[in-house]
Design an enzyme around this catalytic site. Structure first.
Site, PDB file in Angstrom:
ATOM      1  N   LYS A 220     -27.761  10.288  -9.676  1.00  0.00           N
ATOM      2  CA  LYS A 220     -29.141  10.777  -9.762  1.00  0.00           C
ATOM      3  C   LYS A 220     -29.562  11.490  -8.493  1.00  0.00           C
ATOM      4  O   LYS A 220     -30.549  12.215  -8.489  1.00  0.00           O
ATOM      5  CB  LYS A 220     -30.137   9.671 -10.160  1.00  0.00           C
ATOM      6  CG  LYS A 220     -30.046   8.333  -9.459  1.00  0.00           C
ATOM      7  CD  LYS A 220     -31.211   7.423  -9.861  1.00  0.00           C
ATOM      8  CE  LYS A 220     -30.811   6.016 -10.265  1.00  0.00           C
ATOM      9  NZ  LYS A 220     -30.160   5.212  -9.221  1.00  0.00           N
TER      10      LYS A 220
ATOM     11  N   LYS B  61     -18.383  10.983  -9.459  1.00  0.00           N
ATOM     12  CA  LYS B  61     -19.262  10.375 -10.466  1.00  0.00           C
ATOM     13  C   LYS B  61     -20.604  11.096 -10.551  1.00  0.00           C
ATOM     14  O   LYS B  61     -21.081  11.659  -9.551  1.00  0.00           O
ATOM     15  CB  LYS B  61     -19.434   8.875 -10.209  1.00  0.00           C
ATOM     16  CG  LYS B  61     -20.352   8.556  -9.078  1.00  0.00           C
ATOM     17  CD  LYS B  61     -20.813   7.096  -9.062  1.00  0.00           C
ATOM     18  CE  LYS B  61     -21.796   6.966  -7.921  1.00  0.00           C
ATOM     19  NZ  LYS B  61     -22.409   5.740  -7.659  1.00  0.00           N
TER      20      LYS B  61
ATOM     21  N   LYS C 103     -21.520   7.045   1.660  1.00  0.00           N
ATOM     22  CA  LYS C 103     -22.883   7.472   2.017  1.00  0.00           C
ATOM     23  C   LYS C 103     -23.065   7.697   3.509  1.00  0.00           C
ATOM     24  O   LYS C 103     -23.989   8.396   3.919  1.00  0.00           O
ATOM     25  CB  LYS C 103     -23.916   6.453   1.510  1.00  0.00           C
ATOM     26  CG  LYS C 103     -24.088   6.482   0.006  1.00  0.00           C
ATOM     27  CD  LYS C 103     -25.406   5.843  -0.419  1.00  0.00           C
ATOM     28  CE  LYS C 103     -25.600   6.009  -1.926  1.00  0.00           C
ATOM     29  NZ  LYS C 103     -26.755   5.263  -2.424  1.00  0.00           N
TER      30      LYS C 103
HETATM   31  P1  TYM Z   1     -27.838   2.670  -9.288  1.00  0.00           P
HETATM   32  O1  TYM Z   1     -29.317   2.757  -9.235  1.00  0.00           O
HETATM   33  O2  TYM Z   1     -27.032   3.651  -8.517  1.00  0.00           O
HETATM   34  O3  TYM Z   1     -27.354   2.773 -10.793  1.00  0.00           O
HETATM   35  C1  TYM Z   1     -27.920   1.971 -11.823  1.00  0.00           C
HETATM   36  C2  TYM Z   1     -26.836   1.550 -12.809  1.00  0.00           C
HETATM   37  O4  TYM Z   1     -26.184   2.711 -13.344  1.00  0.00           O
HETATM   38  C3  TYM Z   1     -24.780   2.612 -13.138  1.00  0.00           C
HETATM   39  N1  TYM Z   1     -24.260   3.962 -12.902  1.00  0.00           N
HETATM   40  C4  TYM Z   1     -23.319   4.571 -13.636  1.00  0.00           C
HETATM   41  N2  TYM Z   1     -22.622   4.163 -14.707  1.00  0.00           N
HETATM   42  C5  TYM Z   1     -21.726   5.028 -15.241  1.00  0.00           C
HETATM   43  N3  TYM Z   1     -21.504   6.277 -14.760  1.00  0.00           N
HETATM   44  C6  TYM Z   1     -22.185   6.725 -13.684  1.00  0.00           C
HETATM   45  N4  TYM Z   1     -21.973   7.952 -13.217  1.00  0.00           N
HETATM   46  C7  TYM Z   1     -23.142   5.861 -13.062  1.00  0.00           C
HETATM   47  N5  TYM Z   1     -23.983   5.985 -12.010  1.00  0.00           N
HETATM   48  C8  TYM Z   1     -24.649   4.822 -11.916  1.00  0.00           C
HETATM   49  C9  TYM Z   1     -24.606   1.708 -11.933  1.00  0.00           C
HETATM   50  O5  TYM Z   1     -23.345   1.124 -11.901  1.00  0.00           O
HETATM   51  C10 TYM Z   1     -25.721   0.711 -12.140  1.00  0.00           C
HETATM   52  O6  TYM Z   1     -25.315  -0.293 -13.047  1.00  0.00           O
HETATM   53  N6  TYM Z   1     -26.680  -1.146  -6.261  1.00  0.00           N
HETATM   54  C11 TYM Z   1     -27.177  -0.797  -7.581  1.00  0.00           C
HETATM   55  C12 TYM Z   1     -28.546  -1.363  -7.873  1.00  0.00           C
HETATM   56  C13 TYM Z   1     -28.666  -2.829  -7.731  1.00  0.00           C
HETATM   57  C14 TYM Z   1     -28.154  -3.837  -8.596  1.00  0.00           C
HETATM   58  C15 TYM Z   1     -28.574  -5.069  -8.061  1.00  0.00           C
HETATM   59  C16 TYM Z   1     -27.398  -3.787  -9.760  1.00  0.00           C
HETATM   60  C17 TYM Z   1     -29.332  -3.483  -6.741  1.00  0.00           C
HETATM   61  N7  TYM Z   1     -29.295  -4.827  -6.932  1.00  0.00           N
HETATM   62  C18 TYM Z   1     -28.236  -6.307  -8.686  1.00  0.00           C
HETATM   63  C19 TYM Z   1     -27.058  -4.996 -10.374  1.00  0.00           C
HETATM   64  C20 TYM Z   1     -27.473  -6.221  -9.835  1.00  0.00           C
HETATM   65  C21 TYM Z   1     -27.259   0.713  -7.678  1.00  0.00           C
HETATM   66  O7  TYM Z   1     -27.315   1.422  -6.717  1.00  0.00           O
HETATM   67  O8  TYM Z   1     -27.360   1.194  -8.958  1.00  0.00           O
END
Ligand code: TYM
Length: 328
Positions: A195, A192, A111
């Site tokens: 969003k 990957k 990023k």
């Molecule tokens: P975020 O918002 O990017 O994504 C949310 C969840 O979706 C999963 N994910 C995917 N899984 C499969 N294929 C993909 N292309 C894909 N893109 C996203 C992510 O792995 C996630 O499970 N840092 C985290 C948010 C967060 C969090 C936490 C998660 C903040 N605090 C505590 C767990 C526990 C994030 O950016 O997810």
């Protein structure tokens, strides 16, 4: 009972990657575990956000959690910024983490690469995530594959804190789906699905209509061989579509490959578009009912209250262990 915690950023409309990698398993877990699901708006502001859009997406994500099968009577659903213990503990964990280990995070490197200016928050994002998880004495964190490194860091920070100060935090384990842990971009299947991808054709959003889904799947990048088989390295495009197919049907990839023996990508893509559309149309219907409802505010109020209660208890212990503030 064991506790699970997971979070999603309100940084865009949810994608089928978010769904298959994370969201899909939440309803399956809520009966068995003490569950916390969080809308992590503080994480979203590590990059610039439009304030009105952010607010709208925060509400939208809350509705989406429930539309995807989360039962608010069984889980605690809440907004991160409404529980101040998260940022407080995040600060304390920043004082346990080293700059070097934060700079080594691949998400930070991705990023920040090529950016003229990078926020300090982008670097200290993982200690905030660790705080999210550790405040609830979490046992298991269900996430997609891309969060592995952050969970590993969370474990390290918890252990370091426990050793250095006092045994306060439970050290959590990660839980990753077999199918769907890493859904790739439809336009560049070695990247990957995200969003926040600028290329709309690369991503299927949970709020896309059937026409758009069909268009996106039909134009998904594959290869010129025309044989449906799973080979991630040499045929990443069709392998990704096979994963998506498997995720939405609960069939195994082998089973699907066998079903399509002798058939071409065209037939396969037509079927896949229909499967995805049908599956998410139910989610969309529930979503639209919830988004405008007052019920959603009641749910988030209750979530806030419950999360605050649990989180402030852990925070108090951690502060005491570190010697911050007065002893009561
Ligand atoms: P975020 O918002 O990017 O994504 C949310 C969840 O979706 C999963 N994910 C995917 N899984 C499969 N294929 C993909 N292309 C894909 N893109 C996203 C992510 O792995 C996630 O499970 N840092 C985290 C948010 C967060 C969090 C936490 C998660 C903040 N605090 C505590 C767990 C526990 C994030 O950016 O997810």
């Amino acid at each position: 009972t064991q506790t699970i915690f997971s979070g999603i950023q309100p940084s865009g409309t949810l994608t089928i990657g978010n769904y298959l990698g994370a969201m899909k398993q939440f309803p399956e877990l809520q009966d068995e575990y003490n569950s916390y699901f969080c809308i992590v708006d503080h994480h979203a502001i590590t990059v610039p956000q439009d304030r009105l859009k952010l607010r709208e997406r925060t509400r939208s994500l809350a509705a989406m959690y429930i539309a995807c099968g989360i039962d608010p009577n069984k889980v605690t659903l809440f907004i991160q910024s409404e529980v101040p213990a998260h940022t407080e503990l995040a600060w304390m964990l920043q004082c346990v983490a080293s700059v070097g280990e934060l700079e080594r995070m691949t998400q930070f490197k991705d990023k920040s690469e090529g950016q003229e200016s990078v926020t300090a928050g982008l670097l200290t994002y993982p200690p905030l995530m660790a705080a999210d998880i550790l405040l609830y004495q979490t046992d298991i964190v269900p996430v997609g594959d891309d969060q592995k490194q952050h969970i590993e860091l969370t474990r390290n920070l918890a252990e370091r804190f426990n050793n250095r100060y006092n045994d306060i935090f439970n050290v959590p384990d990660i839980k990753i789906q077999e199918v769907g842990a890493r859904i790739m971009s439809l336009q560049n299947p070695t990247k990957k699905m995200s969003k926040s991808d600028d290329n709309q054709k690369a991503t299927i959003y949970l709020l896309d209509d059937p026409k758009r889904i069909e268009k996106k799947i039909k134009s998904a990048v594959t290869d010129s061989e025309g044989i449906i088989e799973f080979d991630k390295d040499n045929k990443p495009g069709i392998s990704n579509l096979l994963n998506i197919y498997a995720g939405f049907t609960n069939k195994s990839v082998d089973q699907i490959v066998a079903e399509y023996e002798g058939k071409g990508y065209g037939d396969f893509k037509t079927d896949l578009a229909e499967i995805v559309s049908n599956y998410i149309s139910d989610i969309q219907q529930r979503y639209h009912e919830l988004y405008e409802s007052e019920e959603l505010d009641d749910i988030l109020d209750q979530g806030q209250e419950k999360a605050n209660k649990v989180a402030s208890k852990t925070l108090k212990k951690a502060k005491k262990a570190m010697g911050i503030g007065r002893v009561h």
